[in-house]
Design an enzyme around this catalytic site. Structure first.
Site, PDB file in Angstrom:
ATOM      1  N   GLY A  10       0.713  -1.181   0.029  1.00 18.53           N
ATOM      2  CA  GLY A  10      -0.054  -0.019   0.007  1.00 18.53           C
ATOM      3  C   GLY A  10       0.658   1.268   0.102  1.00 18.53           C
ATOM      4  N   GLY A  14      -1.920   7.671  -0.032  1.00 17.72           N
ATOM      5  CA  GLY A  14      -2.263   7.803   1.480  1.00 17.72           C
ATOM      6  C   GLY A  14      -1.137   7.715   2.546  1.00 17.72           C
ATOM      7  N   ILE A  15      -1.158   6.768   3.479  1.00 20.07           N
ATOM      8  CA  ILE A  15      -0.206   6.630   4.746  1.00 20.07           C
ATOM      9  C   ILE A  15       1.039   6.074   4.273  1.00 20.07           C
ATOM     10  CG2 ILE A  15       0.161   5.555   6.851  1.00 20.07           C
ATOM     11  CD1 ILE A  15      -3.071   5.605   7.146  1.00 20.07           C
ATOM     12  N   GLY A  16       0.727   5.094   3.176  1.00 17.63           N
ATOM     13  CA  GLY A  16       1.937   4.081   2.690  1.00 17.63           C
ATOM     14  C   GLY A  16       2.778   5.030   1.999  1.00 17.63           C
ATOM     15  N   SER A 139      -6.215  -0.270  13.699  1.00 16.83           N
ATOM     16  CA  SER A 139      -6.944   0.798  13.843  1.00 16.83           C
ATOM     17  C   SER A 139      -7.591   0.830  15.287  1.00 16.83           C
ATOM     18  CB  SER A 139      -8.069   0.815  12.565  1.00 16.83           C
ATOM     19  OG  SER A 139      -9.217   1.747  13.110  1.00 16.83           O
ATOM     20  N   TYR A 164     -14.929  -4.998   9.251  1.00 14.44           N
ATOM     21  CA  TYR A 164     -13.601  -4.203   9.374  1.00 14.44           C
ATOM     22  C   TYR A 164     -12.864  -4.251  10.712  1.00 14.44           C
ATOM     23  CZ  TYR A 164     -10.422  -0.277   9.073  1.00 14.44           C
ATOM     24  OH  TYR A 164      -9.389   0.601   9.163  1.00 14.44           O
TER      25      TYR A 164
END
Length: 278
Positions: A10, A14-16, A139, A164
């Site tokens: 990923g 984004g974060i990746g 998360s 999730y």
């Protein structure tokens, strides 16, 4: 961090992507495991414009296809006999029940099982590093998840957020099991809550999830990447193996995530599910 090798999923958005950008500044060779290699090449060129001395490699690997994870792992291991860091960063939330070609519920495979397989396949190379680290993106949503062996694939009932949450709980269970099993061999494992980040999260869906990234309370990907980068670069003496981190500090995960029996059960059933790829 110079001469170190970090593998990340990923890493193209984004974060990746923010994590990759930061790691290359430390002189780390970053290996991107990407489903869309053309997109990865564009991201690589973009990052190297800003950090021309950065080292980024791209390997094709799709978390929805366990065979591709196996193939990518073999290529990465041949290229890098020693791997220092694995960041299992990719993940997703899905509004409807869907099975992958491997027969698993999509969220379960993308968020947990494919990363579990990737870790097992790279483990031998990771253990050759003096300070090997596995960082799993979890998360705070794990607190609404339940670990149920009979419903890992949402076989009995599917709920977007409950599934999730369950997979994010699995990320922590896996992290703690990994630390318990391999700490004596020098492996460090951490679970991370990156914060609620403005990224591509939920964009693959319809309804509310499609517009999740327009919410005003979201933090930047750069801010969301800080804890992953901290755990990848900080000296081991300052870190708690098997810990759950947020805002670059150790935090408390749910009581369920700390259940050793559940950690071992998830490990054992996951090993059975991936046995044909080991």
């Amino acid at each position: 961090m110079k001469s170190k090798v970090a593998v990340i999923t990923g890493g193209t958005s984004g974060i990746g992507k923010a994590t990759v950008e930061k790691l290359v500044t430390f002189g780390t060779t970053v290996v991107l495991l990407a489903r869309d290699t053309q997109k990865a090449e564009i991201v690589k060129k973009e990052i190297l414009k800003t950090f021309p001395n950065g080292k980024i490699e791209i390997f094709a690997g799709d978390l929805t296809d366990l065979k591709s994870i196996k193939a990518a792992s073999e290529e990465i291991k041949a290229r890098h006999p020693k791997i220092d860091i694995l960041i299992n960063n990719a993940g997703g939330v899905y509004s409807e029940f869907e099975r992958t070609a491997d027969g698993f519920e999509l969220g379960f495979q993308v968020n947990h099982l494919a990363h579990f397989l990737l870790t097992q396949l790279l483990l031998e190379n990771l253990l050759k590093s003096e300070e090997s680290r596995v960082i799993n993106l979890s998360s705070e949503a794990h607190r609404m998840g339940k670990f149920s062996i009979g419903n890992l694939n949402a076989e009995k009932k599917f709920s977007t957020w409950k599934q999730y949450g369950a997979t994010k709980l699995m990320n922590i269970l896996f992290t703690k099991a990994l630390a318990n099993k391999y700490a004596e061999k020098g492996l460090l494992a951490f679970a991370v809550h990156p914060g609620v980040v403005k990224s591509g999260f939920g964009a693959n869906n319809t309804g509310f999830l499609k517009y999740f990234n327009k919410m005003p309370f979201l933090i930047t990907p750069e801010k969301g990447a800080e804890t992953s980068v901290y755990l990848a670069t900080q000296t081991k003496e300052k870190l708690s193996n098997g810990g759950y981190y947020k805002r670059c500090q150790i935090s408390y995960s749910s009581l369920e995530s700390q259940d050793v029996v559940s950690q071992d059960q998830l490990w054992d059933i996951s090993m059975k599910m991936i046995k044909d790829y080991l």
